[in-house]
Design a protein around this motif. Structure first.
Motif, PDB file in Angstrom:
ATOM      1  N   THR A 134      20.619  21.354  33.896  1.00 12.24           N
ATOM      2  CA  THR A 134      21.279  22.671  33.954  1.00 12.24           C
ATOM      3  C   THR A 134      22.250  22.847  32.797  1.00 12.24           C
ATOM      4  O   THR A 134      22.303  23.899  32.152  1.00 12.24           O
TER       5      THR A 134
ATOM      6  N   ASN B  50      22.285  21.173  29.927  1.00 11.77           N
ATOM      7  CA  ASN B  50      21.566  21.138  28.651  1.00 11.77           C
ATOM      8  C   ASN B  50      20.942  22.500  28.326  1.00 11.77           C
ATOM      9  O   ASN B  50      20.850  22.872  27.153  1.00 11.77           O
ATOM     10  N   ALA B  51      20.560  23.222  29.368  1.00  8.85           N
ATOM     11  CA  ALA B  51      19.953  24.534  29.157  1.00  8.85           C
ATOM     12  C   ALA B  51      20.938  25.513  28.512  1.00  8.85           C
ATOM     13  O   ALA B  51      20.545  26.480  27.876  1.00  8.85           O
ATOM     14  N   GLN B  52      22.249  25.225  28.667  1.00  6.10           N
ATOM     15  CA  GLN B  52      23.269  26.117  28.064  1.00  6.10           C
ATOM     16  C   GLN B  52      23.670  25.680  26.658  1.00  6.10           C
ATOM     17  O   GLN B  52      24.445  26.363  25.996  1.00  6.10           O
TER      18      GLN B  52
END
Ligand code: GUN
Ligand code: ZN
Length: 433
Positions: free
Chosen positions: A51, A53-55
């Motif tokens: 989660t 890393n997605a940002q």
């Protein structure tokens, strides 16, 4: 242009409330495969790696697996000019002050000595995982300037103040009511709210301040309600007896500070061991915070802090090293000795509560829980990386450890600076050597 992000990968642990046991899962967030995303010295996100890393956008990745990532430790009571007093033999409080501490503090009139020791002080606390401290400087303005100058260079969130002391101390270590007011005022103007610095108005303790100086402390606290205040309270029986002689009108030790209007939620009271029922009532009424200093209380033979008794009254206790009366810069070792002090009184400090205490708990006592003490988004990126296998003896014990709580207990009983693999100050790796 977007600024560079850093993503720290590891097992993350952060608290949202005070836990009592592993069953209090609502009180903490633990991610086996976790991450912290940092930008401009602040935490953008933390938690589950996928989660977080997605940002991330082009983040520099630092992989700390399998180590544990937590908020940096907070030490709420330490004496910066006592780095060369730690481990001084054979005395209890008043003799220890006169024999070892006051002579060492006299040297801090010298700006070069102060600057040199400030560098050494921050190297030590950082190596031990402490990213914020509340410090007593010496009576000299020079020592406080050195303390804040070095903190600013390292971008550390630090709270501190010059001790006000105008009696019962040797030449070269006394100020006057007026000079203590003037110097404190100048230091507040120079440092309070500058970058990450905050000032603590610091009458050392009742024995070293005349009533005239206490009046000055009162004026300072009234003029600067946004500053912290700190002093010592009921550490040692001889200290209490002498205080009662010096302030015969006071109802008890705490009443000295209370009668000068020094008590409130911004007041930190080091030691607070031998308290009378009226004093405890006054702590409840004013919201002042006792500070538990276990290694010091054992080392100086001062006594046993009643954490459970005070907590039962709704008081928020802080915990601290009190170096150089304290014997370690490590908040892990502070928990180790704290655990034993509480055991002697039939109180069991659970490891989850212990790690909450040295992070979010101390932040709560300082009213800084929105800035430090957790890995919440928006917090300042002060992070400690912990390795529970740091020594052979720890690794051997870890072979049979089955849970996070057990791992934390190994860290707090056996750990010290060797268990601190890295420290981030506002997102920058800062452990030297
Ligand atoms: N009381 C007044 N000053 C001090 C100090 O420097 N250390 C401790 N432990 N107690 C004090
Ligand atoms: Zn102290």
């Amino acid at each position: 242009m977007t600024s560079l992000q850093t993503l720290l990968r590891g097992r993350t642990l952060t608290f949202t409330a005070e836990p009592y046991s592993p069953d209090d899962t609502h009180a903490y967030d633990y991610c086996e495969d976790g991450a912290i995303l940092i930008e401009d010295g602040l935490i953008v996100a933390s938690g589950d790696h996928a989660t977080v890393n997605a940002q991330a956008k082009n983040a520099r990745v630092i992989d700390h697996r399998p180590h544990l990532l937590m908020a940096g430790f907070i030490d709420t009571h330490i004496h910066f000019p006592q780095v060369q007093v730690i481990a001084s033999w054979g005395a209890q409080l008043l003799d220890w002050l006169n024999t070892y501490t006051f002579p060492a503090e006299t040297q801090f009139a010298d700006p070069d000595h102060s600057a040199n020791m400030a560098g050494r002080f921050y190297d030590q606390i950082t190596a031990h995982g402490t990213t914020t401290a509340v410090a007593y400087c010496s009576v000299h303005k020079t020592s406080t300037d050195a303390f804040f100058t070095e903190a600013a260079q390292r971008n550390m969130r630090m709270i501190g103040g010059k001790v006000m002391m105008d009696r019962n101390a040797p030449d070269g270590l006394r100020d006057t009511p007026q000079s203590s007011y003037d110097d404190t005022k100048a230091l507040i103007d120079a440092w309070h709210g500058k970058g990450r610095a905050e000032y603590a108005i610091t009458p050392r303790f009742a024995i070293t301040s005349t009533p005239a100086q206490m009046e000055m402390a009162q004026v300072l606290v009234q003029e600067h309600p946004d500053c912290y205040a700190q002093t010592h309270l009921s550490e040692n029986h001889d200290e209490i007896a002498y205080t009662t002689e010096l302030y015969p009108a006071a109802r008890d030790y705490l009443d000295v500070y209370q009668s000068y209007g020094l008590l409130g939620p911004k007041m930190l009271l080091g030691h607070s061991i031998h308290l009378k029922p009226r004093e405890i009532d006054a702590l409840v009424e004013t919201g002042a915070h006792p500070v538990f200093c276990p290694t010091s209380n054992l080392f100086l033979g001062s006594g046993l802090f009643d954490d459970a008794g005070l907590r039962a009254r709704g008081i928020t206790n802080a915990i601290a090293t009190d170096v150089g009366g304290g014997t370690s810069y490590s908040m892990l070792q502070t928990l180790n000795e704290g655990y034993k002090v509480l055991q002697l009184q039939g109180q069991s400090l659970h490891p989850l509560r212990a790690f909450h205490w040295i992070t979010r708990g101390n932040a709560l006592a300082l009213g800084l829980e929105d800035k430090i003490g957790t890995l919440a988004a928006g917090s300042e990126a002060d992070v400690v990386v912990l390795d529970a296998h740091a020594t052979e003896a720890m690794a051997l014990r870890m072979d049979s450890v089955m849970s996070l709580a057990e791992e934390l207990f190994v860290l707090m009983i056996m750990g010290d600076d060797r268990a601190v693999d890295q420290v981030y100050i506002a997102g920058q790796p800062s452990k030297r050597g």
